[in-house]
Design an enzyme around this catalytic site. Structure first.
Site, PDB file in Angstrom:
ATOM      1  CG  LEU A 157      -1.744  -1.355   1.458  1.00  0.00           C
ATOM      2  CD1 LEU A 157      -2.686  -0.979   2.588  1.00  0.00           C
ATOM      3  CD2 LEU A 157      -2.797  -1.098   0.459  1.00  0.00           C
ATOM      4  N   GLY A 158       1.980   1.237   0.453  1.00  0.00           N
ATOM      5  CA  GLY A 158       2.365   2.203   0.518  1.00  0.00           C
ATOM      6  C   GLY A 158       4.646   1.735   0.934  1.00  0.00           C
TER       7      GLY A 158
ATOM      8  N   GLY B 104       7.615   3.594   2.731  1.00  0.00           N
ATOM      9  CA  GLY B 104       8.679   5.340   3.310  1.00  0.00           C
ATOM     10  C   GLY B 104      10.200   4.722   3.946  1.00  0.00           C
TER      11      GLY B 104
ATOM     12  CG  MET C 274      11.300   6.482   9.315  1.00  0.00           C
ATOM     13  SD  MET C 274      10.321   6.832  10.830  1.00  0.00           S
ATOM     14  CE  MET C 274      11.257   6.454  11.796  1.00  0.00           C
TER      15      MET C 274
ATOM     16  CE  LYS D  81       4.863   1.930   9.889  1.00  0.00           C
ATOM     17  NZ  LYS D  81       4.584   3.393  11.244  1.00  0.00           N
TER      18      LYS D  81
ATOM     19  CG  ASP E 214       6.161  13.146   9.838  1.00  0.00           C
ATOM     20  OD1 ASP E 214       6.375  13.831   9.413  1.00  0.00           O
ATOM     21  OD2 ASP E 214       6.436  12.194   9.661  1.00  0.00           O
TER      22      ASP E 214
ATOM     23  CE  LYS F  27       5.066  12.481   5.873  1.00  0.00           C
ATOM     24  NZ  LYS F  27       6.071  11.867   5.647  1.00  0.00           N
TER      25      LYS F  27
ATOM     26  CG  ASP G  45       4.381   6.889  10.278  1.00  0.00           C
ATOM     27  OD1 ASP G  45       4.306   6.520  10.665  1.00  0.00           O
ATOM     28  OD2 ASP G  45       4.509   6.981   8.632  1.00  0.00           O
TER      29      ASP G  45
END
Length: 456
Positions: free
Chosen positions: A23-24, A26, A28, A46, A142, A144, A166
């Site tokens: 799904l994504g 990053g 981290m 995650k 964070d 955003k 997150d």
């Protein structure tokens, strides 16, 4: 078999969570959709990337510890966590979270800015969540668009919802402040104190949320450029607030993005202000202030506490409304919950509609009462003449609503009965309606206590 960065499709993490798709990703962590084969449901998994941030505490389960102590309707819920040791010498630390079916705000804003009403709605959810984590000694650091999931449960364009996710660089605000040797966070959304590598407390999240809200209203990030240029810009300039916004919006955003952290409002105060803006900006007209309780913010916190606002119909109260309709010999009985701008019918025996606008609702007036609110002959009662159920083709003539009052005194909504002919509610019938409303509240209290026991 298709390959995903780091993990293959079909990989069973922990012997239970089978990877479906990525799904994504990053710096981290990588996030995947997976199937929980024990419970037969899709979840978000995650997978943590070790040593992702130089200078941050190397505590592999730091995010687990943060998420495990938090439980709020506007935070993504942690379901499980563990370490997969299927591959020798390559342990995988993973978090299992609820799967929110919806885009993140970053992708949503690619379609253009949001209306002020929707911005206020998701801003309220986020400020409420931040207020909760701040009260629990946590600073997100964070905030955003990429860490905000937006969605609606009922496919209703009138109400947008948001969840904050997150917590990879979250910090316990009452814990030690460590020297990172750099800046943690995303450059375009850093607070001035973060940009200067100073300790970041709750006001830092307020500033970042202010930048997010401005971006929602304009469709463009406030601070552009490369990371260094973007981070330094806020030390020199205040964000540009659109001139065409209402004064209430301008005042709030200026306060949230003050360069001095001590001049910013708390997240609790921000949530109150955004709650007012969400209520007062439905389309081009305002919800009648006369139907807003003075304790509206605290009342809405109570509504969210019971987790009944944004949940699909589960039939839990259908027997109660059916019984109520039989006892009173009325065609319609409803269990309602009053939201900021809508009245949701959690069970609606004899009625097809599942919600109406709050400013049109008799239930919105009923929650202002300490006891029953009764309209015996609606066409002759000035309190009900403007209601569309009375003035329109529906032909409502009688309404009686008993507030659903929690143990700590907040009215969540009503158990109400409706009829197409005038009638008088006898004292015996009034007592029965109160008792049935108490049954609804008792069921909610039992559910809440059960969840608290399960999470302890």
């Amino acid at each position: 078999m298709d390959e995903l960065p780091g993990i293959s499709v079909g990989t069973p993490l922990g012997g239970r969570y089978r990877i479906v798709e990525q799904l994504g990703s990053g710096a981290m962590a990588n996030v995947y959709r997976a199937t929980d084969e024990s419970l037969g449901r899709d979840v978000a998994v995650k997978v943590i990337i070790k040593s992702a941030v130089a200078g941050a505490p190397q505590d592999d389960d730091a995010e687990v510890k943060v998420l495990a102590r938090l439980n709020h309707h506007s935070l993504v819920t942690l379901l499980d966590a563990g370490v997969d040791r299927t591959e020798p010498g390559r342990p995988r630390i993973y978090l299992v979270m609820e799967l929110v079916e919806g885009p993140d705000l970053k992708h949503r804003l690619q379609d253009g800015p949001l209306p002020p009403r929707h911005t206020a709605q998701i801003g309220y959810d986020l400020a409420d969540a931040l207020s909760y984590i701040h009260e629990n000694g946590v600073v997100h650091r964070d905030v955003k668009p990429g860490n905000i999931l937006v969605f609606d449960y009922n496919h209703d364009a009138a109400r947008m919802r948001a969840k904050l996710t997150d917590f990879g660089i979250a910090l316990m605000s009452d814990g030690p402040q460590y020297d990172t040797g750099g800046v943690l966070g995303t450059a375009a959304y850093l607070s001035p104190e973060q940009a200067k590598s100073e300790p970041a407390g709750p006001p830092s999240d307020v500033y970042s949320l202010g930048l997010v809200l401005i971006e929602c209203l304009t469709g463009e990030p406030v601070f552009r450029g490369d990371p260094l240029q973007s981070a330094l810009a806020r030390l020199i300039d205040d964000p540009a607030i659109p001139n065409d916004l209402d004064p209430e919006w301008q005042q709030l955003l200026v306060a949230m993005t003050a360069r001095n952290p001590q001049e910013r409002p708390s997240t609790y105060e921000v949530a109150q202000a955004l709650g007012d803006l969400a209520v007062n900006r439905r389309g081009k007209h305002k919800v009648d202030a006369a139907i807003i309780p003075p304790n509206e913010f605290a009342r809405m916190e109570a509504v969210h506490r019971y987790r009944i606002l944004d949940t699909p119909a589960d039939g839990a109260f259908d027997r109660i409304t059916a019984l109520t309709a039989r006892v009173f010999e009325v065609p319609i009985a409803i269990v309602s919950v009053v939201d900021h701008d809508r009245i949701w019918f959690k069970s609606h025996h004899g009625l097809e509609a599942s919600e109406i606008g709050r400013d049109a609702g008799l239930c919105a007036s009923a929650i202002l009462q300490e006891d029953l609110w009764v309209v015996e002959n609606a066409p002759e009662d000035p309190r009900a003449l403007a209601n569309p159920l009375v003035a329109g083709e529906f032909g409502l003539r009688f309404y009686a609503g008993a507030p659903l009052t929690t143990r700590d005194g907040y009215n969540l909504g009503t158990l109400c009965i409706l009829d197409f002919k005038p009638r008088v509610l006898t004292p015996e019938e009034a007592a029965t309606l109160r008792d049935l409303a108490a049954v609804v509240v008792n069921d909610l209290e039992i559910r809440l206590e059960s969840r608290n026991v399960d999470s302890s």
